[in-house]
Every structure is written in structure tokens, then in C-alpha cells.
Design an enzyme around this catalytic site. Structure first.
Site, PDB file in Angstrom:
ATOM      1  N   GLU A 239      31.403  37.450  43.773  1.00  0.00           N
ATOM      2  CA  GLU A 239      32.553  37.711  42.972  1.00  0.00           C
ATOM      3  C   GLU A 239      32.449  38.855  41.872  1.00  0.00           C
ATOM      4  O   GLU A 239      33.250  39.574  41.790  1.00  0.00           O
ATOM      5  CB  GLU A 239      32.999  36.212  41.831  1.00  0.00           C
TER       6      GLU A 239
ATOM      7  N   ASN B 151      61.649  41.268  50.344  1.00  0.00           N
ATOM      8  CA  ASN B 151      60.286  40.905  50.400  1.00  0.00           C
ATOM      9  C   ASN B 151      59.813  40.078  51.520  1.00  0.00           C
ATOM     10  O   ASN B 151      60.600  39.447  51.905  1.00  0.00           O
ATOM     11  CB  ASN B 151      59.790  40.056  48.984  1.00  0.00           C
ATOM     12  N   GLY B 152      58.744  40.519  52.150  1.00  0.00           N
ATOM     13  CA  GLY B 152      58.383  39.609  53.416  1.00  0.00           C
ATOM     14  C   GLY B 152      58.254  40.548  54.518  1.00  0.00           C
ATOM     15  O   GLY B 152      58.374  41.894  54.378  1.00  0.00           O
TER      16      GLY B 152
ATOM     17  N   HIS C 107      16.622  40.557  55.005  1.00  0.00           N
ATOM     18  CA  HIS C 107      17.061  40.477  56.347  1.00  0.00           C
ATOM     19  C   HIS C 107      17.719  41.757  57.075  1.00  0.00           C
ATOM     20  O   HIS C 107      18.606  41.731  57.831  1.00  0.00           O
ATOM     21  CB  HIS C 107      17.809  39.186  57.010  1.00  0.00           C
TER      22      HIS C 107
ATOM     23  N   CYS D  40      55.520  43.461  46.852  1.00  0.00           N
ATOM     24  CA  CYS D  40      56.770  43.675  46.277  1.00  0.00           C
ATOM     25  C   CYS D  40      57.423  43.129  45.290  1.00  0.00           C
ATOM     26  O   CYS D  40      57.032  41.722  45.208  1.00  0.00           O
ATOM     27  CB  CYS D  40      57.838  43.656  47.640  1.00  0.00           C
TER      28      CYS D  40
ATOM     29  N   ARG E  79      52.115  43.739  40.098  1.00  0.00           N
ATOM     30  CA  ARG E  79      52.070  43.201  41.282  1.00  0.00           C
ATOM     31  C   ARG E  79      51.462  44.100  42.361  1.00  0.00           C
ATOM     32  O   ARG E  79      50.752  43.609  43.518  1.00  0.00           O
ATOM     33  CB  ARG E  79      53.256  42.648  41.703  1.00  0.00           C
TER      34      ARG E  79
ATOM     35  N   LYS F 144      34.754  42.161  41.855  1.00  0.00           N
ATOM     36  CA  LYS F 144      35.298  42.682  40.731  1.00  0.00           C
ATOM     37  C   LYS F 144      34.990  44.385  40.719  1.00  0.00           C
ATOM     38  O   LYS F 144      36.020  45.171  40.593  1.00  0.00           O
ATOM     39  CB  LYS F 144      34.834  42.110  39.575  1.00  0.00           C
TER      40      LYS F 144
ATOM     41  N   LYS G 223      48.834  41.991  43.553  1.00  0.00           N
ATOM     42  CA  LYS G 223      48.373  40.862  42.836  1.00  0.00           C
ATOM     43  C   LYS G 223      48.870  39.513  43.538  1.00  0.00           C
ATOM     44  O   LYS G 223      48.169  38.710  43.647  1.00  0.00           O
ATOM     45  CB  LYS G 223      49.482  40.710  41.308  1.00  0.00           C
TER      46      LYS G 223
ATOM     47  N   GLU H 285      36.874  46.457  43.810  1.00  0.00           N
ATOM     48  CA  GLU H 285      38.464  46.596  43.780  1.00  0.00           C
ATOM     49  C   GLU H 285      39.094  47.193  42.421  1.00  0.00           C
ATOM     50  O   GLU H 285      40.150  47.876  42.650  1.00  0.00           O
ATOM     51  CB  GLU H 285      38.871  45.025  43.697  1.00  0.00           C
TER      52      GLU H 285
ATOM     53  N   TRP I 197      55.617  47.633  48.269  1.00  0.00           N
ATOM     54  CA  TRP I 197      54.047  47.601  48.714  1.00  0.00           C
ATOM     55  C   TRP I 197      54.130  47.918  50.196  1.00  0.00           C
ATOM     56  O   TRP I 197      54.615  47.149  50.925  1.00  0.00           O
ATOM     57  CB  TRP I 197      53.270  46.438  48.362  1.00  0.00           C
TER      58      TRP I 197
HETATM   59  C1  F6R Z   1      40.624  39.731  43.267  1.00  0.00           C
HETATM   60  C2  F6R Z   1      41.787  38.873  43.533  1.00  0.00           C
HETATM   61  C3  F6R Z   1      42.062  38.368  44.868  1.00  0.00           C
HETATM   62  C4  F6R Z   1      42.971  37.236  44.956  1.00  0.00           C
HETATM   63  C5  F6R Z   1      43.409  36.738  46.484  1.00  0.00           C
HETATM   64  C6  F6R Z   1      44.031  35.423  46.431  1.00  0.00           C
HETATM   65  O1  F6R Z   1      40.492  39.864  42.127  1.00  0.00           O
HETATM   66  O2  F6R Z   1      42.511  38.498  42.748  1.00  0.00           O
HETATM   67  O3  F6R Z   1      40.926  38.467  45.709  1.00  0.00           O
HETATM   68  O4  F6R Z   1      42.022  35.939  44.490  1.00  0.00           O
HETATM   69  O5  F6R Z   1      44.355  37.617  46.962  1.00  0.00           O
HETATM   70  O6  F6R Z   1      45.236  35.310  45.643  1.00  0.00           O
HETATM   71  P1  F6R Z   1      45.595  33.944  45.042  1.00  0.00           P
HETATM   72  O7  F6R Z   1      44.495  33.404  44.221  1.00  0.00           O
HETATM   73  O8  F6R Z   1      46.985  34.435  44.484  1.00  0.00           O
HETATM   74  O9  F6R Z   1      45.962  33.142  46.307  1.00  0.00           O
END
Ligand code: F6R
Length: 607
Positions: A480, A99-100, A503, A2, A27, A484, A602, A487, A73
């Protein structure tokens, strides 16, 4: 997640608030709304994108110099118009954005319902505005303070009232709020991106603090009404950092920015002439770090993958026992931690709820806490004993790319700095420093393959299941790379250690399945080659990330992305880049909104 933006001053609030909402779009959100004070309260809310809200606003009704806006959100209740913020109390005089999460919202709701309050939405947030209205007796500040005493949970809130024009009351506990301080105008926001266009002078509210802001002044105090003097500081970001600058997406911009980001991250820290690493943020704790017997790393998502690389780095280069923990699990276990342990929280945003809670848990048990954070002044940065900022600039794309690069670099530098004072020889350190110095140029070389990677993405974009495999330092890169892809393109992808394939997951391999091997030249290269053979024998489609000059692999893989040769502990820095580009191109080709992937946020400020 949010986003909050509120304005009071002498200018028309609506355009400022709408612009602020757009700056916070990255975000992640699923509805938006705005409220303007002008005699009464004028509110407009809509599910979906900000453009939908914009199209339904009647500018003539939305005039006024004080107001607030929000991107939501969804957590409690679907992303509908009614559930969108601002929420307004039953009398229609008080509006709030939040927010929260209000954890005890059910009991508060029952209490208020018994008093005759009627609720419109399903949200936890509406309970708070109704509670504020319940206590309102002509003074908004007092009503907010009184209501917050009954609230359990996390909040960043801004509240306005038709009976007190030009005034915003803001409060924070567990959810960031920044006040942009202009000349006779103020912007209260949860994200610096909504402020930067108006001013770079800001104050950061700390947890447990409130602010009352008018069009020509503000006061700050604790939630218990003890006055607090806050320092006005300069925002470290600039407008160009948060604009596309000619790129079609922030994600591509940030992938391409990685050579510069890597150089910025290492500037003043990697000193090849003096043969040393200098991390100013750790200076006061250098002795404790060198002596520690155990490092625990905690993080989520991509940051957790960086932590996994760090586990290899700290064990390999510094010979310190290291564990990497998902913050969401760690916080609810009863982890064994002593005051001899060092806990490192890795977080781009510095606000991730689980990482923050895990950090607090470790601090409670006496551990020394370090932060590896990008956002300056964020909660994790402020709550840790020491730390190292990434200095890669703001990351706007929801999929983390340059921040991951920064995390890897910072963790490598920490491992080398501690390592030198434990087991690493000066010639070995010098070799790593030279290699680090060359990293930006090497990343740049990889980004130039973008068009070739696009062709591979085109060929495989319709495959709905992918495997990513790697060993040792390349295993976190497999995780990773898969994250990528999934997501942003919504393709199902799994990463795992190459040897684990046998396995179980080998059952998935068919002639239609792309299998991405991270197969750079290193101590486990031969083993990975055997795993490639196993996939080929089952007609899997092999795509490899390999070291420049490796011709053997070209005969085995359908496509090879070459990366420059670097020492094994630095390979994650280069191997991930083609996989970021692969994910990006696949997602764009599939028509996905890469900067705003569905359901994602984000900064994940709820657990
Ligand atoms: C994936 C991504 C998320 C963040 C995770 C932690 O591309 O960005 O998996 O890495 O939500 O976020 P931070 O680093 O802000 O604690």
C-alpha cells in the site's frame, strides 16, 4: 471516472451544471462538456480541465433551465473535443451523456451506418444517442426504452431533446444514477457530490430502472415500463465533507481526518465496557459467519491491500481459512465456491466494475455475500446479503487513505467478532478492544510528524525507483505504501515481502535507491532487521517505519518514522500513516496534482 449531472427546474441550468462538474472533478476525467436546451440545443465541449470548457462557453448562448453536463474519462477514442460528451444525434435535436460501456457498439454502428447515419466521434456512446434518434417518433421516453433493448453493456445515461423542453430521461444499468429532488427542480447525477449543494433528498435508481424527470415532477419505471415507486431518502454527506476546509489538497485533509474517521468508524461498534464488538449489519448472518469454513475476499487496488490484511486477521484471530482475490482475475476464473463459503467484497465506492462482477459470480454459485463499503446506497452495498459500512465520510482524494483506514478497522472488527465466537478468549478480545479504542489518538500522534516526513520526502524526491518491504502484517503495508507513492508522484515503487528481495529485486539496490522497511516490533522483527542489513551491505538508503522506543533501528536506518506500539494485528492501522504522508509530500514537491493524478479515476466503473 465519468461524471453526469443534469438539471431541470426554474433556475438557470448552466451555473448549476458547471458547479456539479467541479464537484465531480475528483473522480478523474480528461474532457468535459455541457448542453443546454433553449429552443434548440446549445452544446460546448473541450478536452482537458473544466476550466478550459468554462473559458470557451459564451454565457449568452447558454441560457436555459434544462441541461446536462459530463466529465469523460476516455475509453473508446482519445480525449478530444469531438469524443467528449454530450453526444448529439445527426439531427442536432437529441443530446445524451453516458457513463459505462456499450459492448455491442460496433454492430449497432454498422446497422446505423447502413441506414445512412453519419458518426462524428469514435466513441461507443455516440452510437446510443444515434440509436435513440433512430427510434424517436415524438416521445423521448419511448425512444430511449426502445434503444436500450438493443444495447449490451453498462450505462448510466441522461437524455434531453429540443422537442421536449424541460424533460430529462435517465436510465441505469451497472452505472449509478441519483436523482436529487428539490422544490420544482431536479438534479440527476452519477455522484451525490453534484447534488448536495441543492438538496439532501434523493432517490437512487436501481439497475434496470428508468426515470422521466420534468421541472415539476418525475416518474420511475423499469426498463420494461413497469412503474416503480421509489423512496426519497436523505443523503448522508454534508457540504463540508466535500470541501477543502483550509487544506491545500483533499488527500492531506483526508490523511489528517483519519483520527476522526477511525473514531466514527468504531462508534457504537467497539464497546469496551461490555467487552464486545457490535456490528449491526452482520446481525442476521452471525451464525453463518461463525460456522463458515472458508472466506474469500475480493477487491481491487488499495481495497485489495486491506483484504490482504484481512487474510492475516481472519486466519490469526478467527482461525478461518481465508483467500484474497483480485476481483478482475476472480471473475473470469472458474472459482470453486460453495454455499458454505462467505465472500467479502471490499470497495470504497461500492461501484468498482470488477469487484461487482466478482461478487455476482460468487453469489451465482451460492456464496453468502458481504460488503465492506463506504458509499451508502452504492451498488455493492445493495447487492450484498449483509455488510458493514465504513462510515468514514466521503473520500474525495483519488488516492485512498481514510477509506483504507476504515476498511482495516471494519475487517479487524469482523475478525474479532467472529474470533470471539470461535477461538479468541474474552481477555484477549478485551485487550484488542482497548487497543482499538486508543487508535484514533495514536494516529493523531503520527500525523503530527508531517513536517519531519516532508523533510525526508525533500531529500529523496528525485529518486525514481523505490522499494517497500515488510513481513507478515507489514507486508500489505509495504504494498500500500508503494501504491500510494507511485499513483500520485509517478515515481516507480514496488512493494514486496522483505524476504522476497533476495530472490531477484536485490539486484536493483544501489547507493541511490530508497528502501522503505516497515519494521515495527512484532514476531518477525529480527528477520526484518537481517533484511535491513542486507540492503545496507549494498549501500541502499534505508528509511524505516519503527515502533516508538526502538533505538536499535535508529543506528541502522538513515531515517525513522516512529509509530506508537500496538498489538501486532493492529499494526497496519498505524504503519500506513507515515507512508501516506511520505507519498503526499513527495508528490507535492514534484509538482504533481495529487488530487487528480494523471490517468486515474476515483471510481473504476469499467473493467
Ligand atoms: C488507490 C485506490 C484504488 C482503489 C481501487 C478500488 O489509492 O484508491 O486502488 O482502491 O480502484 O476502488 P474501490 O475501493 O472503490 O472499489
Amino acid at each position: 471516472m465519468c461524471g453526469i449531472v443534469a438539471y431541470t427546474g426554474f433556475r438557470e441550468a448552466r451555473p448549476i451544471l458547471m458547479e456539479g462538474l467541479k464537484r465531480m472533478e475528483y473522480r478523474g476525467y480528461d474532457s468535459a462538456g455541457i448542453a443546454i436546451l433553449n429552443g434548440g440545443l446549445h452544446v460546448s465541449k473541450a478536452p482537458g480541465r473544466i476550466s478550459v470548457l468554462e473559458s470557451q462557453i459564451k454565457p449568452d448562448e447558454m441560457r436555459g433551465t434544462c441541461g446536462m453536463a459530463h466529465t469523460r474519462w476516455a475509453t473508446h477514442g482519445a480525449p478530444t473535443q469531438i469524443n467528449a460528451h454530450p453526444h448529439v444525434d445527426a439531427s442536432g435535436r437529441i443530446a445524451m451523456v453516458h457513463n459505462g460501456i456499450i459492448e455491442n457498439y460496433q454492430s449497432l454502428r454498422t446497422y446505423l451506418k447502413d441506414k445512412g447515419v453519419e458518426f462524428k466521434s469514435e466513441t461507443d456512446s455516440e452510437v446510443l444517442v444515434q440509436l435513440i434518434a433512430h427510434f424517436y417518433d415524438g416521445d423521448l421516453e419511448v425512444a430511449v426504452r426502445t434503444a436500450l433493448r438493443d444495447v449490451r453493456g453498462t450505462y448510466g445515461i441522461a437524455v434531453i431533446c429540443a422537442d421536449e423542453p424541460d424533460k430529462i430521461v435517465a436510465a441505469r444499468k451497472g452505472s449509478p444514477l441519483i436523482i436529487g429532488v428539490g422544490d420544482d427542480e431536479y438534479v440527476v447525477a452519477s455522484d451525490a457530490a453534484a447534488i448536495i449543494q441543492h438538496t439532501t433528498s434523493v432517490i437512487y435508481l436501481s439497475d434496470g430502472e428508468m426515470a422521466v424527470v420534468w421541472n415539476d415532477g418525475f416518474r420511475t419505471m423499469t426498463l420494461d415500463n413497469v412503474p416503480v415507486t421509489k423512496q426519497v431518502t436523505d443523503l448522508e454527506i454534508s457540504l463540508t465533507d466535500i470541501e477543502l476546509g483550509g487544506y491545500p489538497h483533499f488527500m492531506l485533509k483526508e490523511i489528517m481526518e483519519q483520527p476522526q474517521a477511525a473514531a466514527d468508524c468504531m462508534r457504537g461498534r467497539v464497546n469496551i465496557d461490555e467487552g464486545r464488538i457490535h456490528l449491526g449489519g452482520l446481525a442476521n448472518l452471525a451464525r453463518e459467519l461463525v460456522r463458515t469454513k472458508r472466506i474469500i475476499i475480493t477487491a481491487c487496488g488499495t481495497a485489495w491491500h486491506a483484504g490482504l490484511v484481512a487474510e492475516y486477521l481472519f486466519e490469526d484471530l478467527a482461525r478461518i481459512q481465508t483467500e484474497v482475490e483480485y476481483a478482475s482475475e476472480f471473475r473470469y476464473r472458474n472459482p470453486i465456491i460453495t454455499d458454505q463459503n462467505v465472500v467479502i467484497a471490499i470497495s470504497q465506492s461500492g461501484e468498482t466494475a470488477d469487484t461487482l462482477a466478482a461478487l455476482r459470480e460468487a453469489q451465482e454459485k451460492g456464496a453468502i455475500a458481504l460488503g465492506v463499503v463506504n458509499v451508502v446506497g452504492s451498488t455493492i452495498a445493495r447487492e450484498t446479503d449483509a455488510g458493514v459500512y465504513l462510515h468514514v465520510g466521503p473520500e474525495i482524494g483519488v488516492a485512498s487513505t481514510k477509506a483504507y483506514m476504515g476498511q482495516l478497522l471494519v475487517l479487524t472488527m469482523i475478525a474479532l467478532q467472529i474470533g470471539r465466537r470461535r477461538h479468541l478468549s474474552q481477555p484477549d478480545l478485551q485487550m484488542y478492544l482497548d487497543a482499538l479504542h486508543a487508535i484514533p489518538e495514536k494516529i493523531e500522534r503520527i500525523t503530527k510528524q508531517s513536517d519531519a516526513i516532508l523533510e525526508v520526502a525533500e531529500k529523496f524526491k528525485d529518486a525514481n525507483n523505490w522499494l517497500y518491504l515488510g513481513r507478515g502484517y507489514n507486508y500489505p503495508t509495504a504494498l500500500e505504501g508503494a501504491l500510494k507513492l507511485k499513483e500520485i508522484s509517478y515515481i516507480h515503487a514496488e512493494g514486496m515481502p522483505s524476504a522476497e528481495m533476495k530472490h531477484g529485486p536485490i539486484a536493483l539496490i544501489t547507493k541511490d535507491m530508497p528502501v522503505v522497511f516497515i519494521a515495527t516490533k512484532n514476531s518477525q522483527y529480527e528477520k526484518v532487521i537481517s533484511n535491513i542489513e542486507e540492503v545496507r551491505a549494498r549501500k541502499g538508503r534505508v528509511i524505516a517505519v519503527a515502533t516508538e522506543g526502538d533505538t536499535e533501528i535508529a543506528d541502522m536506518a538513515e531515517h525513522v518514522f516512529y509509530v506508537p506500539d500496538v498489538p501486532e494485528p493492529l499494526q497496519p492501522l498505524v504503519s500506513i500513516v507515515p507512508l501516506q504522508l511520505l507519498a503526499y509530500h513527495a508528490a507535492v514537491l514534484r509538482g504533481c496534482d495529487v488530487d487528480k493524478p494523471r490517468n486515474l479515476a476515483k471510481s473504476v466503473t469499467v473493467e
